[in-house]
Scaffold this motif. Structure first.
Motif, PDB file in Angstrom:
ATOM      1  N   ALA A   1       0.827  -1.211   0.000  1.00 12.35           N
ATOM      2  CA  ALA A   1       0.000   0.000   0.000  1.00 12.35           C
ATOM      3  C   ALA A   1       0.859   1.257   0.000  1.00 12.35           C
ATOM      4  N   GLN A   2       2.065   1.151   0.528  1.00 12.17           N
ATOM      5  CA  GLN A   2       2.961   2.305   0.560  1.00 12.17           C
ATOM      6  C   GLN A   2       3.801   2.442  -0.709  1.00 12.17           C
ATOM      7  N   GLY A   3       3.593   1.561  -1.673  1.00 12.43           N
ATOM      8  CA  GLY A   3       4.296   1.692  -2.950  1.00 12.43           C
ATOM      9  C   GLY A   3       5.261   0.574  -3.238  1.00 12.43           C
ATOM     10  N   GLY A   4       5.247  -0.486  -2.456  1.00 12.45           N
ATOM     11  CA  GLY A   4       6.122  -1.622  -2.696  1.00 12.45           C
ATOM     12  C   GLY A   4       5.591  -2.513  -3.815  1.00 12.45           C
ATOM     13  N   LEU A   5       6.328  -3.583  -4.108  1.00  9.39           N
ATOM     14  CA  LEU A   5       5.930  -4.512  -5.148  1.00  9.39           C
ATOM     15  C   LEU A   5       6.448  -5.898  -4.819  1.00  9.39           C
ATOM     16  N   ILE A   6       5.894  -6.901  -5.495  1.00 12.01           N
ATOM     17  CA  ILE A   6       6.336  -8.275  -5.336  1.00 12.01           C
ATOM     18  C   ILE A   6       6.808  -8.782  -6.686  1.00 12.01           C
ATOM     19  N   LYS A   7       8.078  -9.195  -6.738  1.00 12.23           N
ATOM     20  CA  LYS A   7       8.634  -9.797  -7.944  1.00 12.23           C
ATOM     21  C   LYS A   7       8.669 -11.298  -7.745  1.00 12.23           C
ATOM     22  N   VAL A   8       8.261 -12.036  -8.769  1.00 11.83           N
ATOM     23  CA  VAL A   8       8.244 -13.494  -8.679  1.00 11.83           C
ATOM     24  C   VAL A   8       9.295 -14.084  -9.610  1.00 11.83           C
ATOM     25  N   ILE A   9       9.816 -15.240  -9.209  1.00 18.10           N
ATOM     26  CA  ILE A   9      10.761 -15.990 -10.018  1.00 18.10           C
ATOM     27  C   ILE A   9      10.068 -17.290 -10.396  1.00 18.10           C
ATOM     28  N   LYS A  10      10.018 -17.574 -11.708  1.00 15.38           N
ATOM     29  CA  LYS A  10       9.316 -18.755 -12.208  1.00 15.38           C
ATOM     30  C   LYS A  10      10.292 -19.722 -12.860  1.00 15.38           C
ATOM     31  N   ASP A  11       9.890 -21.002 -12.908  1.00 15.74           N
ATOM     32  CA  ASP A  11      10.704 -21.998 -13.586  1.00 15.74           C
ATOM     33  C   ASP A  11      10.288 -22.099 -15.056  1.00 15.74           C
ATOM     34  N   ASP A  12      10.796 -23.111 -15.741  1.00 11.95           N
ATOM     35  CA  ASP A  12      10.516 -23.271 -17.167  1.00 11.95           C
ATOM     36  C   ASP A  12       9.045 -23.546 -17.453  1.00 11.95           C
ATOM     37  N   LYS A  13       8.350 -24.146 -16.482  1.00 12.73           N
ATOM     38  CA  LYS A  13       6.940 -24.490 -16.665  1.00 12.73           C
ATOM     39  C   LYS A  13       6.006 -23.417 -16.128  1.00 12.73           C
ATOM     40  N   ASN A  14       6.515 -22.240 -15.832  1.00  9.72           N
ATOM     41  CA  ASN A  14       5.754 -21.095 -15.321  1.00  9.72           C
ATOM     42  C   ASN A  14       5.206 -21.304 -13.912  1.00  9.72           C
ATOM     43  N   HIS A  15       5.812 -22.194 -13.145  1.00  8.99           N
ATOM     44  CA  HIS A  15       5.450 -22.355 -11.739  1.00  8.99           C
ATOM     45  C   HIS A  15       6.268 -21.381 -10.905  1.00  8.99           C
ATOM     46  N   ILE A  16       5.629 -20.764  -9.928  1.00  2.88           N
ATOM     47  CA  ILE A  16       6.310 -19.769  -9.115  1.00  2.88           C
ATOM     48  C   ILE A  16       7.224 -20.457  -8.110  1.00  2.88           C
ATOM     49  N   LEU A  17       8.495 -20.119  -8.139  1.00  6.46           N
ATOM     50  CA  LEU A  17       9.479 -20.697  -7.229  1.00  6.46           C
ATOM     51  C   LEU A  17       9.733 -19.799  -6.030  1.00  6.46           C
ATOM     52  N   GLU A  18       9.703 -18.504  -6.261  1.00  6.10           N
ATOM     53  CA  GLU A  18      10.086 -17.555  -5.219  1.00  6.10           C
ATOM     54  C   GLU A  18       9.324 -16.246  -5.412  1.00  6.10           C
ATOM     55  N   ALA A  19       8.955 -15.627  -4.284  1.00  3.87           N
ATOM     56  CA  ALA A  19       8.276 -14.332  -4.327  1.00  3.87           C
ATOM     57  C   ALA A  19       9.025 -13.377  -3.414  1.00  3.87           C
ATOM     58  N   ASP A  20       9.555 -12.304  -3.969  1.00  2.00           N
ATOM     59  CA  ASP A  20      10.317 -11.313  -3.209  1.00  2.00           C
ATOM     60  C   ASP A  20       9.514 -10.032  -3.093  1.00  2.00           C
ATOM     61  N   CYS A  21       9.226  -9.622  -1.861  1.00  6.24           N
ATOM     62  CA  CYS A  21       8.523  -8.374  -1.610  1.00  6.24           C
ATOM     63  C   CYS A  21       9.566  -7.278  -1.402  1.00  6.24           C
ATOM     64  N   ILE A  22       9.467  -6.219  -2.187  1.00  5.20           N
ATOM     65  CA  ILE A  22      10.442  -5.131  -2.139  1.00  5.20           C
ATOM     66  C   ILE A  22       9.710  -3.851  -1.753  1.00  5.20           C
ATOM     67  N   THR A  23      10.217  -3.161  -0.737  1.00  2.00           N
ATOM     68  CA  THR A  23       9.605  -1.918  -0.286  1.00  2.00           C
ATOM     69  C   THR A  23       9.925  -0.805  -1.273  1.00  2.00           C
ATOM     70  N   ARG A  24       9.279   0.329  -1.091  1.00  3.73           N
ATOM     71  CA  ARG A  24       9.540   1.460  -1.997  1.00  3.73           C
ATOM     72  C   ARG A  24      10.951   2.003  -1.838  1.00  3.73           C
ATOM     73  N   ASP A  25      11.610   1.680  -0.706  1.00  2.00           N
ATOM     74  CA  ASP A  25      12.985   2.112  -0.472  1.00  2.00           C
ATOM     75  C   ASP A  25      14.012   1.125  -1.005  1.00  2.00           C
ATOM     76  N   GLY A  26      13.550  -0.043  -1.495  1.00  2.00           N
ATOM     77  CA  GLY A  26      14.449  -1.033  -2.064  1.00  2.00           C
ATOM     78  C   GLY A  26      14.847  -2.147  -1.112  1.00  2.00           C
ATOM     79  N   TRP A  27      14.257  -2.219   0.056  1.00  2.00           N
ATOM     80  CA  TRP A  27      14.553  -3.260   1.027  1.00  2.00           C
ATOM     81  C   TRP A  27      13.668  -4.471   0.763  1.00  2.00           C
ATOM     82  N   PHE A  28      14.191  -5.663   1.119  1.00  2.00           N
ATOM     83  CA  PHE A  28      13.422  -6.895   0.986  1.00  2.00           C
ATOM     84  C   PHE A  28      12.683  -7.175   2.282  1.00  2.00           C
ATOM     85  N   LEU A  29      11.438  -7.613   2.184  1.00  2.00           N
ATOM     86  CA  LEU A  29      10.614  -7.964   3.336  1.00  2.00           C
ATOM     87  C   LEU A  29      10.629  -9.481   3.486  1.00  2.00           C
TER      88      LEU A  29
END
Length: 85
Positions: free
Chosen positions: A15-43
């Motif tokens: 809500a404060q402007g962060g985002l979630i980047k996902v990492i997928k494998d070859d079959k488009n299954h989500i392996l990892e989800a990284d939440c990044i704050t608006r300041d660039g820190w990982f949650l």
């Protein structure tokens, strides 16, 4: 609606402007989800389970392969809290 503490933290960061980047494998299954704050820190509270719950409840959404952002439903669901650094 019952939302866990980690889900609440992730929604608050989004809500404060962060985002979630996902990492997928070859079959488009989500392996990892990284939440990044608006300041660039990982949650660290953002795990795959939390990510899947938020996506299932339609609190987060991705448009055209972009990182996941909060939706209007997510903004309504998030409770106001003081952001402590």
């Amino acid at each position: 609606m019952n939302i866990s503490k980690n889900e609440q933290r992730v929604l608050h960061v989004l809500a404060q402007g962060g985002l979630i980047k996902v990492i997928k494998d070859d079959k488009n299954h989500i392996l990892e989800a990284d939440c990044i704050t608006r300041d660039g820190w990982f949650l660290t509270a953002c795990t795959i389970e939390v990510f899947k719950k938020l996506r299932k409840r339609r609190f987060i959404r991705s448009h055209g392969g972009a990182p996941y952002r909060i939706t209007r439903e997510g903004l309504v669901a998030v409770r106001a809290e003081l952001f402590q650094r």
